[in-house]
Design an enzyme around this catalytic site. Structure first.
Site, short mmCIF file in Angstrom:
data_model
loop_
_atom_site.label_atom_id
_atom_site.label_comp_id
_atom_site.label_asym_id
_atom_site.label_seq_id
_atom_site.Cartn_x
_atom_site.Cartn_y
_atom_site.Cartn_z
N SER A 28 55.24 50.23 81.28
CA SER A 28 56.60 49.78 80.99
C SER A 28 57.60 50.90 81.17
O SER A 28 57.30 52.08 80.90
CB SER A 28 56.65 49.30 79.54
OG SER A 28 57.98 49.08 79.14
N TYR B 105 56.13 50.69 70.94
CA TYR B 105 55.69 49.93 72.12
C TYR B 105 55.57 50.86 73.32
O TYR B 105 54.54 50.91 73.99
CB TYR B 105 56.68 48.79 72.41
CG TYR B 105 56.45 48.12 73.73
CD1 TYR B 105 55.32 47.35 73.94
CD2 TYR B 105 57.35 48.28 74.79
CE1 TYR B 105 55.10 46.75 75.18
CE2 TYR B 105 57.14 47.69 76.01
CZ TYR B 105 56.01 46.92 76.19
OH TYR B 105 55.78 46.33 77.42
N LYS C 17 52.05 52.29 75.34
CA LYS C 17 51.81 52.17 76.79
C LYS C 17 51.58 53.56 77.41
O LYS C 17 50.73 53.73 78.26
CB LYS C 17 53.00 51.48 77.46
CG LYS C 17 53.12 50.01 77.11
CD LYS C 17 52.07 49.20 77.86
CE LYS C 17 52.20 47.72 77.61
NZ LYS C 17 51.18 46.94 78.32
#
Ligand code: UD1
Length: 330
Positions: free
Chosen positions: A119, A143, A147
């Protein structure tokens, strides 16, 4: 044993389902692994589906061995940024620890190729709002960190084993299958295009604009919106690249130009032929003012050629999908 089968984790979800469809259209053998916690059985169509979790070693090893998997495309993850802030361990568990377990299984079963769903959130707030692959990652939410940790595991595993990988850092994914078969059906969605299209079809009373005082041309946040079908194609290009002997790499997937929130809403009004009720609200915590890809490397390394780089096209397919969901809810 057929060594060419591809495992798509999270293949019942938004992006994974589009990739599985493109793989099938090319006559690849595909198996989907999805726990259906947020994915939809309908999204898998007639592709073989194993209902299970990526972190479940027994299930994963059995799938890898029974189907003779040589490539894993790993989409299964939690993806809601504010939730990652309030429940970080859920994200480190489901996104990072599960990826670690999956990688261990891949090594045990001799998987050669790994395409990872990363991402743009790994960049945090890059200078000037533009992120190249060489921009130092500095995620500002769990988040993005979850990743980035997975990317680092992949880097180290690839250095120590025959497994090779492509990590794709997605910018803002929107739109849906042009044939209307699959789309984003997540309940309580938070992504701008999805939420605004829900407002356009009457599912929401209004759309909030989070922040009108950013240092951007019209004061609202700027993002690099990319059509999910072009994003899906990047995964097939990554597969061909790895099969052709390409070295492990990390690549941005974006168009390289951005639109503001107001520009996105104007497109939706244009395509829907109606005005949206908007509410100007304070900035959403953790939102960078602008985040746009430097997107030349994926074109030169993978030969990726996007076909749907047009905001109105992205919006049109999103709106068609919302109308379909109104008639036929998932
Ligand atoms: C974030 C992540 C991205 C992740 C995605 C899914 C970052 C930098 N990016 O994207 O990696 O895949 O979430 O969770 O963390 N907006 C409104 N009103 C709304 C919704 C959004 O004004 O109702 C604005 C936001 O403030 C932002 C833009 O629209 O400026 C895009 O927001 P959104 O669609 O939620 O995606 P990101 O937060 O950019």
């Amino acid at each position: 044993m057929n060594r060419a089968t591809i495992l798509v984790t999270g293949g019942a979800g938004y992006i994974g389902s589009h990739v599985a469809l493109q793989l099938r259209a090319r006559a690849e053998r595909v198996v989907v692994l999805d726990d259906l916690s947020r994915g939809f059985r309908q999204a898998v169509l007639d592709t073989p589906l194993v209902v299970g979790q990526v972190g479940d070693r027994d299930t994963v090893l059995e799938v890898l061995r029974t189907h003779g998997i040589d490539t894993v495309m790993h989409f299964a993850a939690w993806t809601v940024v504010p939730q990652s802030v309030s429940e970080p361990l859920k994200y480190y568990g489901n996104n990072t620890c599960s990826t670690r377990s999956l990688l261990e299984c891949c090594l045990e079963a001799g998987v050669r190729n790994f395409v990872f769903s990363s991402s743009a959130a790994v960049y945090g707030i890059p200078a000037g709002g533009i992120a190249a692959e060489g921009t130092p990652p500095a995620p500002i939410n769990p988040y993005g960190t979850s990743k980035l940790m997975s990317e680092w595991m992949l880097r180290d595993v690839a250095a120590a084993s025959p497994l090779k990988y492509v990590a794709l850092r997605y910018f803002n994914v929107a739109g849906s299958d042009s044939a209307g078969r699959v789309g984003q059906a997540t309940p309580n969605a938070t992504l701008l295009v999805k939420v605004a299209c829900e407002a356009a079809v009457g599912k929401r009373p209004h759309i909030s604009i989070f922040g009108t005082d950013y240092p951007t041309p019209d004061g609202t946040g700027v993002r690099d919106y990319i059509h999910v079908e072009d994003l899906a194609t990047a995964h097939l290009d990554a597969l061909d690249y790895l099969r052709g002997g390409g070295a492990s790499t990390v690549l941005n997937v974006g168009y390289g130009h951005g639109y503001s929130v107001r520009e996105v809403l104007a497109s939706i009004e244009r395509v829907a032929g109606k005005r949206l009720a908007t509410r100007e609200e304070p900035r959403r915590p953790g939102d960078p003012p602008a985040l746009v890809a430097r997107a030349d490397r994926i074109r030169s390394e993978l030969g990726w050629r996007p076909r749907l780089d047009d905001l109105d096209t992205i919006v049109r397919t999103s709106l068609e999908w919302e109308r379909r969901l109104l008639r036929d809810p998932w």
